[in-house]
Design a protein around this motif. Structure first.
Motif, PDB file in Angstrom:
ATOM      1  N   ASN A 235       0.859  -1.174   0.000  1.00 29.96           N
ATOM      2  CA  ASN A 235       0.000   0.000   0.000  1.00 29.96           C
ATOM      3  C   ASN A 235       0.903   1.236   0.000  1.00 29.96           C
ATOM      4  OD1 ASN A 235      -2.346   1.518   0.155  1.00 29.96           O
ATOM      5  ND2 ASN A 235      -2.307   1.563   2.400  1.00 29.96           N
ATOM      6  N   PRO A 236       0.942   2.024  -1.094  1.00 32.90           N
ATOM      7  CA  PRO A 236       1.875   3.155  -1.152  1.00 32.90           C
ATOM      8  C   PRO A 236       1.545   4.208  -0.098  1.00 32.90           C
ATOM      9  CG  PRO A 236       0.311   3.278  -2.972  1.00 32.90           C
ATOM     10  CD  PRO A 236       0.101   1.952  -2.306  1.00 32.90           C
ATOM     11  N   ASP A 237       2.587   4.789   0.491  1.00 35.93           N
ATOM     12  CA  ASP A 237       2.355   5.834   1.476  1.00 35.93           C
ATOM     13  C   ASP A 237       2.111   7.174   0.778  1.00 35.93           C
ATOM     14  OD1 ASP A 237       4.886   6.858   0.719  1.00 35.93           O
ATOM     15  OD2 ASP A 237       5.900   5.706   2.267  1.00 35.93           O
ATOM     16  N   GLU A 238       1.752   8.169   1.558  1.00 42.69           N
ATOM     17  CA  GLU A 238       1.393   9.474   1.009  1.00 42.69           C
ATOM     18  C   GLU A 238       2.560  10.117   0.262  1.00 42.69           C
ATOM     19  OE1 GLU A 238      -0.265  12.080   3.884  1.00 42.69           O
ATOM     20  OE2 GLU A 238      -1.877  10.714   4.462  1.00 42.69           O
ATOM     21  N   GLU A 239       3.775   9.915   0.773  1.00 42.97           N
ATOM     22  CA  GLU A 239       4.947  10.522   0.140  1.00 42.97           C
ATOM     23  C   GLU A 239       5.154   9.983  -1.269  1.00 42.97           C
ATOM     24  OE1 GLU A 239       9.780  11.042   0.907  1.00 42.97           O
ATOM     25  OE2 GLU A 239       8.506  10.111   2.434  1.00 42.97           O
ATOM     26  N   MET A 240       5.007   8.654  -1.435  1.00 42.73           N
ATOM     27  CA  MET A 240       5.180   8.062  -2.756  1.00 42.73           C
ATOM     28  C   MET A 240       4.091   8.534  -3.713  1.00 42.73           C
ATOM     29  SD  MET A 240       6.477   4.169  -2.135  1.00 42.73           S
ATOM     30  CE  MET A 240       7.031   4.099  -3.814  1.00 42.73           C
ATOM     31  N   VAL A 241       2.856   8.583  -3.245  1.00 48.12           N
ATOM     32  CA  VAL A 241       1.759   9.038  -4.100  1.00 48.12           C
ATOM     33  C   VAL A 241       1.997  10.485  -4.522  1.00 48.12           C
ATOM     34  CG1 VAL A 241      -0.722   9.487  -4.203  1.00 48.12           C
ATOM     35  CG2 VAL A 241       0.123   7.429  -3.052  1.00 48.12           C
ATOM     36  N   GLU A 242       2.513  11.276  -3.604  1.00 41.79           N
ATOM     37  CA  GLU A 242       2.817  12.679  -3.925  1.00 41.79           C
ATOM     38  C   GLU A 242       3.917  12.771  -4.981  1.00 41.79           C
ATOM     39  OE1 GLU A 242       4.357  16.732  -1.644  1.00 41.79           O
ATOM     40  OE2 GLU A 242       3.457  15.105  -0.479  1.00 41.79           O
ATOM     41  N   GLU A 243       4.950  11.920  -4.844  1.00 39.46           N
ATOM     42  CA  GLU A 243       6.029  11.901  -5.838  1.00 39.46           C
ATOM     43  C   GLU A 243       5.499  11.506  -7.214  1.00 39.46           C
ATOM     44  OE1 GLU A 243       9.239   9.424  -4.596  1.00 39.46           O
ATOM     45  OE2 GLU A 243       9.738  10.631  -2.847  1.00 39.46           O
ATOM     46  N   TRP A 244       4.636  10.524  -7.257  1.00 44.68           N
ATOM     47  CA  TRP A 244       4.050  10.109  -8.535  1.00 44.68           C
ATOM     48  C   TRP A 244       3.216  11.239  -9.132  1.00 44.68           C
ATOM     49  CZ3 TRP A 244       2.062   4.950  -6.031  1.00 44.68           C
ATOM     50  CH2 TRP A 244       3.157   4.107  -5.823  1.00 44.68           C
ATOM     51  N   GLY A 245       2.513  11.959  -8.261  1.00 52.16           N
ATOM     52  CA  GLY A 245       1.729  13.083  -8.746  1.00 52.16           C
ATOM     53  C   GLY A 245       2.600  14.157  -9.369  1.00 52.16           C
ATOM     54  N   VAL A 246       3.758  14.410  -8.762  1.00 50.53           N
ATOM     55  CA  VAL A 246       4.695  15.401  -9.300  1.00 50.53           C
ATOM     56  C   VAL A 246       5.151  14.998 -10.698  1.00 50.53           C
ATOM     57  CG1 VAL A 246       6.995  16.427  -9.017  1.00 50.53           C
ATOM     58  CG2 VAL A 246       5.480  16.208  -7.044  1.00 50.53           C
ATOM     59  N   VAL A 247       5.375  13.702 -10.902  1.00 44.24           N
ATOM     60  CA  VAL A 247       5.780  13.199 -12.217  1.00 44.24           C
ATOM     61  C   VAL A 247       4.740  13.548 -13.269  1.00 44.24           C
ATOM     62  CG1 VAL A 247       6.181  11.117 -13.575  1.00 44.24           C
ATOM     63  CG2 VAL A 247       7.196  11.328 -11.308  1.00 44.24           C
ATOM     64  N   THR A 248       3.468  13.405 -12.911  1.00 43.84           N
ATOM     65  CA  THR A 248       2.403  13.671 -13.880  1.00 43.84           C
ATOM     66  C   THR A 248       2.199  15.167 -14.120  1.00 43.84           C
ATOM     67  OG1 THR A 248       0.636  13.689 -12.208  1.00 43.84           O
ATOM     68  CG2 THR A 248       1.228  11.559 -13.175  1.00 43.84           C
ATOM     69  N   PHE A 249       2.671  16.007 -13.202  1.00 46.16           N
ATOM     70  CA  PHE A 249       2.551  17.447 -13.396  1.00 46.16           C
ATOM     71  C   PHE A 249       3.546  17.963 -14.430  1.00 46.16           C
ATOM     72  CE2 PHE A 249       1.028  17.748  -8.740  1.00 46.16           C
ATOM     73  CZ  PHE A 249      -0.258  17.395  -9.133  1.00 46.16           C
ATOM     74  N   ASP A 250       4.583  17.162 -14.698  1.00 44.17           N
ATOM     75  CA  ASP A 250       5.593  17.558 -15.684  1.00 44.17           C
ATOM     76  C   ASP A 250       5.724  16.434 -16.714  1.00 44.17           C
ATOM     77  OD1 ASP A 250       7.611  18.888 -17.004  1.00 44.17           O
ATOM     78  OD2 ASP A 250       9.197  18.129 -15.672  1.00 44.17           O
ATOM     79  N   PRO A 251       4.692  16.240 -17.531  1.00 41.63           N
ATOM     80  CA  PRO A 251       4.702  15.104 -18.462  1.00 41.63           C
ATOM     81  C   PRO A 251       5.633  15.338 -19.644  1.00 41.63           C
ATOM     82  CG  PRO A 251       2.774  16.464 -18.849  1.00 41.63           C
ATOM     83  CD  PRO A 251       3.492  17.062 -17.663  1.00 41.63           C
ATOM     84  N   TYR A 252       5.785  14.284 -20.441  1.00 46.05           N
ATOM     85  CA  TYR A 252       6.530  14.382 -21.692  1.00 46.05           C
ATOM     86  C   TYR A 252       5.815  15.380 -22.604  1.00 46.05           C
ATOM     87  CZ  TYR A 252       8.800  12.770 -26.008  1.00 46.05           C
ATOM     88  OH  TYR A 252       9.497  12.712 -27.185  1.00 46.05           O
ATOM     89  N   GLU A 253       6.528  15.933 -23.599  1.00 48.60           N
ATOM     90  CA  GLU A 253       5.938  16.964 -24.472  1.00 48.60           C
ATOM     91  C   GLU A 253       4.645  16.492 -25.137  1.00 48.60           C
ATOM     92  OE1 GLU A 253       8.710  16.292 -28.404  1.00 48.60           O
ATOM     93  OE2 GLU A 253       9.414  17.672 -26.863  1.00 48.60           O
ATOM     94  N   VAL A 254       4.592  15.183 -25.414  1.00 46.23           N
ATOM     95  CA  VAL A 254       3.300  14.580 -25.805  1.00 46.23           C
ATOM     96  C   VAL A 254       2.842  13.791 -24.578  1.00 46.23           C
ATOM     97  CG1 VAL A 254       2.107  13.020 -27.385  1.00 46.23           C
ATOM     98  CG2 VAL A 254       4.037  14.393 -28.214  1.00 46.23           C
ATOM     99  N   PRO A 255       1.938  14.338 -23.773  1.00 54.48           N
ATOM    100  CA  PRO A 255       1.629  13.769 -22.455  1.00 54.48           C
ATOM    101  C   PRO A 255       1.369  12.273 -22.443  1.00 54.48           C
ATOM    102  CG  PRO A 255       0.538  15.883 -22.704  1.00 54.48           C
ATOM    103  CD  PRO A 255       1.150  15.552 -24.047  1.00 54.48           C
ATOM    104  N   GLU A 256       0.695  11.751 -23.482  1.00 56.20           N
ATOM    105  CA  GLU A 256       0.356  10.328 -23.473  1.00 56.20           C
ATOM    106  C   GLU A 256       1.573   9.419 -23.570  1.00 56.20           C
ATOM    107  OE1 GLU A 256      -0.633   9.511 -28.177  1.00 56.20           O
ATOM    108  OE2 GLU A 256      -2.253  10.110 -26.843  1.00 56.20           O
ATOM    109  N   HIS A 257       2.732   9.991 -23.926  1.00 59.26           N
ATOM    110  CA  HIS A 257       3.947   9.169 -24.024  1.00 59.26           C
ATOM    111  C   HIS A 257       4.841   9.290 -22.789  1.00 59.26           C
ATOM    112  CE1 HIS A 257       3.287   7.532 -27.917  1.00 59.26           C
ATOM    113  NE2 HIS A 257       3.198   8.703 -28.507  1.00 59.26           N
ATOM    114  N   THR A 258       4.341   9.905 -21.738  1.00 60.37           N
ATOM    115  CA  THR A 258       5.086   9.964 -20.480  1.00 60.37           C
ATOM    116  C   THR A 258       5.379   8.538 -20.008  1.00 60.37           C
ATOM    117  OG1 THR A 258       3.974  12.023 -19.884  1.00 60.37           O
ATOM    118  CG2 THR A 258       5.036  10.782 -18.096  1.00 60.37           C
TER     119      THR A 258
END
Length: 379
Positions: A235-258
């Motif tokens: 079960n991921p902790d809050e810190e890991m979920v937050e880190e994953w969220g940060v990754v999605t805030f800065d996606p690849y130039e074509v977001p679907e290819h992140t």
């Protein structure tokens, strides 16, 4: 090291027990010259050089550590024993270095002293709290590292600073002065190592190992990944979920290819395999597996607590089921060019772990062969 080539997508996962990181070989590491608190041998060498008695050729080949030592000494004498501490003072200090040059545009050694002026007033210190954390984490698990860290902490208590690394960078200098400087730093480093040797039992640590340790005391760390079981079932902790969220805030130039999105799609394929004992798309009518795979991908997203993430909702969970269809179409095929990239990266990381040199990635590398992009994620 887990490696999987899946169509145009690749996955490398590292799983390690506690792994001591000593020879991390960081880039752009500042040299350990000890100019704020110089040792006696260097002081005597620097004092023996009378700048006003040198001819122009000699003046242009005085090693820059000596120039910084003399400039810092002069600054201390005119500033009640203190070194430059704010921006204005540091700029003024650099100005005095430039003014000390006879030919500012030609004396490269003075240019080097300006570039490295911070070494004269910045002392590199060890993080004692970090060392105590290593001491605690290595107790009972890594006796060699534990013994060396214990010795290092004792050395710090008695000396107030770390053992000298003993190497100097390339610089403009005469052959004689550079060789002399190398010799002084090497001798001091050997002296410090021998003093540290008295604090560490030879039963645990060989002399060669201790020498490597002394040269890397500023970069010590302990590397350990989450296990694959924790990743797939935990079960991921809050810190890991937050880190994953940060990754999605800065996606690849074509977001679907992140790459991180394709990681979740791969996880969906693994879940599908666990349920059906085969990968999606391997049977003749591959399209029948699109909907079941989409359900698996959605479950992975929910397990990772990213179902409300905007990028995930727009891509992985979109009604067109593009990721599920693409992964089903791959049918776990291993494409040679994707596999070759993964093999190269995996072998590089394996060498890091085996030799204990450099820092392995933590802990998952995803390669998107569609756009030739990759990303490292802690999962």
């Amino acid at each position: 090291v887990v490696v999987q080539s899946y169509g145009m997508i690749g996955w490398i996962r590292l799983q390690t027990p506690p792994l001591p990181l000593v020879e991390t070989k960081p880039t752009n590491e500042p040299p350990d010259l000890r100019l704020v608190n110089p040792f006696a041998g260097f002081q005597e060498f620097a004092e023996s050089i009378a700048m006003d008695q040198l001819d122009d050729a000699q003046h242009g080949h005085v090693p820059y550590p000596v120039l910084l030592y003399k400039a810092a000494k002069s600054w201390r004498e005119s500033h009640q024993g203190s070194l430059p501490s704010n921006f204005a003072e540091k700029q003024e200090f650099r100005k005095t270095l430039k003014e000390s040059s006879r030919k500012p545009d030609m004396e490269v050694n003075f240019q080097e002293s300006e570039q490295n002026a911070y070494l004269a007033y910045t002392e590199r210190e060890l993080d004692v709290d970090h060392l105590k954390s290593l001491q605690s984490k290595s107790r009972g698990k890594l006796p060699k590292l534990h013994a060396m860290v214990n010795g290092l902490l004792s050395f710090l208590e008695s000396h107030g600073q770390a053992p000298l690394q003993g190497t100097i960078p390339d610089m403009t200098a005469s052959t004689d002065s550079y060789v002399k400087l190398q010799q002084l730093y090497h001798e001091k480093a050997q002296q410090d190592m021998q003093e540290l040797r008295q604090l560490i039992s030879k039963e645990f640590v060989l002399d060669d190992e201790l020498e490597v340790f002394c040269k890397n005391v500023f970069n010590l760390d302990l590397f350990q990944t989450r296990s694959v079981v924790e990743e797939l079932e935990g079960n991921p902790d809050e810190e890991m979920v937050e880190e994953w969220g940060v990754v999605t805030f800065d996606p690849y130039e074509v977001p679907e290819h992140t790459p991180f999105l394709w990681y979740m799609a791969l996880r969906g394929c693994l879940l599908f395999y666990g349920l059906h004992n085969r990968y999606p798309g391997v049977e003749e009518d591959y399209r029948k597996d699109v909907d079941p795979l989409q359900k698996c991908i959605k479950k992975v997203v929910i397990d990772m607590k990213l179902e409300e993430n905007a990028l995930v909702k727009e891509t992985l969970l979109s009604p067109d089921k593009k990721y599920a269809e693409e992964m089903t179409r791959y049918a776990n095929a291993e494409i040679h060019n994707v596999a070759s990239v993964l093999g190269g990266v995996a072998s590089q990381e394996a060498v890091k772990i085996i030799t204990g040199q450099y820092v392995p990635f933590n802990n998952t590398y995803i390669y998107n062969g569609i756009t030739s992009t990759g990303g490292v994620y802690k999962v």
